[in-house]
Structure formats: C-alpha cells, structure tokens
Design a protein around this motif. Structure first.
Motif, mmCIF file in Angstrom:
data_model
loop_
_atom_site.group_PDB
_atom_site.id
_atom_site.type_symbol
_atom_site.label_atom_id
_atom_site.label_comp_id
_atom_site.label_asym_id
_atom_site.label_seq_id
_atom_site.Cartn_x
_atom_site.Cartn_y
_atom_site.Cartn_z
ATOM 1 N N ALA A 113 0.823 -1.206 0.000
ATOM 2 C CA ALA A 113 0.000 0.000 0.000
ATOM 3 C C ALA A 113 0.856 1.254 0.000
ATOM 4 C CB ALA A 113 -0.932 -0.008 1.215
ATOM 5 N N SER A 114 1.942 1.259 0.753
ATOM 6 C CA SER A 114 2.812 2.428 0.812
ATOM 7 C C SER A 114 3.410 2.741 -0.551
ATOM 8 C CB SER A 114 3.931 2.202 1.836
ATOM 9 O OG SER A 114 3.413 2.196 3.147
ATOM 10 N N TRP A 115 3.811 1.707 -1.283
ATOM 11 C CA TRP A 115 4.355 1.944 -2.612
ATOM 12 C C TRP A 115 3.304 2.615 -3.495
ATOM 13 C CZ3 TRP A 115 2.827 0.729 -7.479
ATOM 14 C CH2 TRP A 115 3.724 1.021 -8.510
ATOM 15 N N ALA A 116 2.072 2.113 -3.435
ATOM 16 C CA ALA A 116 1.007 2.692 -4.259
ATOM 17 C C ALA A 116 0.752 4.152 -3.893
ATOM 18 C CB ALA A 116 -0.273 1.875 -4.109
ATOM 19 N N LEU A 117 0.720 4.452 -2.610
ATOM 20 C CA LEU A 117 0.478 5.829 -2.166
ATOM 21 C C LEU A 117 1.643 6.752 -2.504
ATOM 22 C CD1 LEU A 117 -1.115 5.028 1.298
ATOM 23 C CD2 LEU A 117 -2.316 5.833 -0.745
ATOM 24 N N ASP A 118 2.861 6.201 -2.512
ATOM 25 C CA ASP A 118 4.045 7.002 -2.838
ATOM 26 C C ASP A 118 4.204 7.220 -4.339
ATOM 27 O OD1 ASP A 118 4.742 7.236 -0.193
ATOM 28 O OD2 ASP A 118 6.152 5.551 -0.220
ATOM 29 N N GLU B 69 -0.004 1.583 -12.535
ATOM 30 C CA GLU B 69 -0.427 0.399 -11.784
ATOM 31 C C GLU B 69 -0.706 0.697 -10.316
ATOM 32 O OE1 GLU B 69 1.464 -3.418 -13.840
ATOM 33 O OE2 GLU B 69 3.015 -2.024 -13.150
ATOM 34 N N SER B 70 -0.596 1.950 -9.924
ATOM 35 C CA SER B 70 -0.744 2.325 -8.523
ATOM 36 C C SER B 70 -2.103 1.929 -7.954
ATOM 37 C CB SER B 70 -0.525 3.828 -8.352
ATOM 38 O OG SER B 70 -0.735 4.223 -7.007
ATOM 39 N N ALA B 71 -3.177 2.252 -8.666
ATOM 40 C CA ALA B 71 -4.520 1.964 -8.164
ATOM 41 C C ALA B 71 -4.742 0.467 -7.999
ATOM 42 C CB ALA B 71 -5.573 2.560 -9.099
ATOM 43 N N GLU B 72 -4.253 -0.312 -8.959
ATOM 44 C CA GLU B 72 -4.404 -1.768 -8.884
ATOM 45 C C GLU B 72 -3.640 -2.337 -7.690
ATOM 46 O OE1 GLU B 72 -3.254 -5.806 -11.427
ATOM 47 O OE2 GLU B 72 -2.926 -3.819 -12.313
ATOM 48 N N VAL B 73 -2.432 -1.828 -7.470
ATOM 49 C CA VAL B 73 -1.620 -2.314 -6.353
ATOM 50 C C VAL B 73 -2.276 -1.961 -5.021
ATOM 51 C CG1 VAL B 73 0.586 -2.023 -5.168
ATOM 52 C CG2 VAL B 73 0.540 -2.322 -7.645
ATOM 53 N N LEU B 74 -2.809 -0.750 -4.913
ATOM 54 C CA LEU B 74 -3.478 -0.353 -3.680
ATOM 55 C C LEU B 74 -4.702 -1.234 -3.412
ATOM 56 C CD1 LEU B 74 -3.407 1.702 -1.367
ATOM 57 C CD2 LEU B 74 -4.898 3.167 -2.733
ATOM 58 N N GLU B 75 -5.436 -1.559 -4.463
ATOM 59 C CA GLU B 75 -6.593 -2.435 -4.315
ATOM 60 C C GLU B 75 -6.170 -3.839 -3.910
ATOM 61 O OE1 GLU B 75 -10.421 -4.096 -6.898
ATOM 62 O OE2 GLU B 75 -8.996 -2.714 -7.821
ATOM 63 N N THR B 76 -5.070 -4.324 -4.483
ATOM 64 C CA THR B 76 -4.551 -5.650 -4.119
ATOM 65 C C THR B 76 -4.172 -5.692 -2.649
ATOM 66 O OG1 THR B 76 -3.715 -6.086 -6.350
ATOM 67 C CG2 THR B 76 -2.702 -7.320 -4.546
ATOM 68 N N ALA B 77 -3.501 -4.645 -2.159
ATOM 69 C CA ALA B 77 -3.116 -4.590 -0.748
ATOM 70 C C ALA B 77 -4.348 -4.636 0.145
ATOM 71 C CB ALA B 77 -2.305 -3.330 -0.475
ATOM 72 N N ALA B 78 -5.384 -3.877 -0.205
ATOM 73 C CA ALA B 78 -6.603 -3.858 0.600
ATOM 74 C C ALA B 78 -7.304 -5.213 0.580
ATOM 75 C CB ALA B 78 -7.543 -2.769 0.084
ATOM 76 N N THR B 79 -7.337 -5.840 -0.584
ATOM 77 C CA THR B 79 -7.980 -7.153 -0.706
ATOM 78 C C THR B 79 -7.259 -8.194 0.129
ATOM 79 O OG1 THR B 79 -8.777 -6.662 -2.934
ATOM 80 C CG2 THR B 79 -8.606 -8.983 -2.321
ATOM 81 N N ARG B 80 -5.926 -8.223 0.022
ATOM 82 C CA ARG B 80 -5.151 -9.222 0.779
ATOM 83 C C ARG B 80 -5.275 -8.994 2.286
ATOM 84 N NH1 ARG B 80 -5.651 -11.015 -3.426
ATOM 85 N NH2 ARG B 80 -4.056 -11.639 -4.937
#
Length: 245
Positions: A199-204, A210-221
């Motif tokens: 999540a931190s990588w996506a926010l940074d 791919e930021s939005a997808e990564v943030l969603e993946t972090a939340a899902t996991r």
C-alpha cells in the motif's frame, strides 16, 4: 503488475518471505547447519535470504540456490556481492523439482515453497534426493490452528493441524530435531508488513499506471487475512533428520 514485482514490493521490509522474525531465523539456522564447512541447498530460494544469512553466519559454508525467478536470483546475487559472500554462492534458474546435482548437500532448505512441489511430503521427497548422510532438512509450511472455513481452504490450500502434520512427517521417515511455531506476533507482523509495504508503494507513486491496482490488491489481501484465515492458519518450521538410512 507481475507476480515477482508484487512480491518484491510486499516483502520490501520483511525479506524473509515467511512469518518468522530475525531471532527465529537465526536460531533455526543454528540448529540446521551441521558444521562450519557444510554445503547447503535452498529449493525455491527466492532472493536467497535464508542462504545469505547462513553464509554470513558460517564463513566456511558453501551454498546453492534454485528458483525460477530471474529477478529474484539477480537480487540474491547482488545482495551476496554486497555482503562479500558471492564466491560461496551458486545460483540456478530452474524449477526446483527438476534440479539435479552431482554432489549431495549437508543442509537442504525449503521454507514457504511447498506449493512448488505439490505439498509438504513431496517437498520432503525432493529434499531427500539431495541430502548427504547425516544431513538435515529445514522446511517451513502452514498448518491449521483450528477448523478452517471452506473459503480459507480454497484460498490457502489443504493443510492438516499441527499434530497431524508432525505425524505425517514422522510417517514419511523423518525425525524432528528442532522446530519453531510462529507466534501470533510473527504472523501478524508478517501480514501487516506485506500489505502495508504494498500500500505504501502505491500511495508514494500515485502517477504510476499500476498504482490503483496495487493499492486495491493490498486492501484485498489485508481483508482476506483479517476475515478469512487470521484465526485459523499457522506456520511451523522444522529441522529434520532422516530416521534411518
């Protein structure tokens, strides 16, 4: 984003890709390395974190790592160079199940990689093929701490409880000489670290496509961990010796 990249980001602050803290890793390696000049093999080594720590703690140790990920092996090689142990580490990019060596190893490791071989016992069968007489296996895998939901089984796989897991290992011809059951703190620290780092990588990097997808993946996991398997899944790491032969 490809799986290797996601894994690298998730484990940025937790390079041991399993729910174990540094003290646990050090103690396990202390029990697993049979002598100072041993030869070690890691089947499914990833970025080589276990081997790097073993090499750093045992100046006479020589090691080989096997993994299919070119990026992970590159990372392992670069880290070994930085630690000054590269000349004692050989890396192989191939499927661990297909790896063959002319010489046996005093220690065979496979932590959190049983899926590569199709489960715990097939992983032990693969390790046995490479083990020298008097050698040891260091293996880590999951187990059910209590009855899981159908969703948890579908998500994580078909594990047994801890006692049954040890019975299966013993029945397969192995004797545990040391072991570690990951604590609730280790389990939680691992999950918080993985999905927090992602999540931190996506926010940074909000401008990354791919930021939005990564943030969603972090939340899902994170949600899957908290709602599906946090109360039921555990992790055990064992140091094993063949019971006979």
């Amino acid at each position: 984003m490809n799986r290797d990249r996601v894994s690298a980001l998730a484990h940025a602050d937790h390079p041991i890709k399993a729910p174990l803290d540094d003290d646990s890793v050090r103690q396990l390696l202390g029990h697993a390395v049979p002598r100072g000049d041993a030869r070690a093999l890691d089947l499914g080594c990833g970025g080589g974190e276990w081997l790097l720590r073993a090499l750093g703690g045992h100046p006479g140790l020589r090691a080989e790592g096997v993994d299919i990920s070119e990026g992970s092996l590159r990372q392992a090689g670069e880290a070994a160079e930085g630690l000054g142990v590269r000349e004692r580490l050989v890396l192989h990019q191939q499927d661990g199940a297909a790896f063959a060596s002319a010489d046996p190893f005093d220690l065979v490791l496979s932590v959190g990689a049983a899926h590569v071989f199709g489960g715990l016992l097939p992983t032990l069968a693969a390790a046995r093929k490479h083990l020298a007489p008097g050698g040891r296996v260091l293996i880590g895998d999951g187990f059910w701490e209590r009855e899981p939901s159908a969703e948890a089984v579908e998500m994580l796989g078909d594990f047994a409880d801890l006692a049954t897991t040890l019975d299966l290992v013993a029945g397969d011809g192995w004797t545990p000489v040391h072991g570690h059951v990951s604590s609730r703190r280790e389990l939680d620290d691992y999950e918080w670290s993985c999905w927090g780092s992602l999540a931190s990588w996506a926010l940074d990097n909000p401008a990354d496509p791919e930021s939005a997808e990564v943030l969603e993946t972090a939340a899902t996991r994170r949600t899957e961990w908290l709602r599906v398997y946090r109360e039921t899944w555990g992790f055990v790491t064992l140091v094993l010796r063949p019971t006979s032969g």
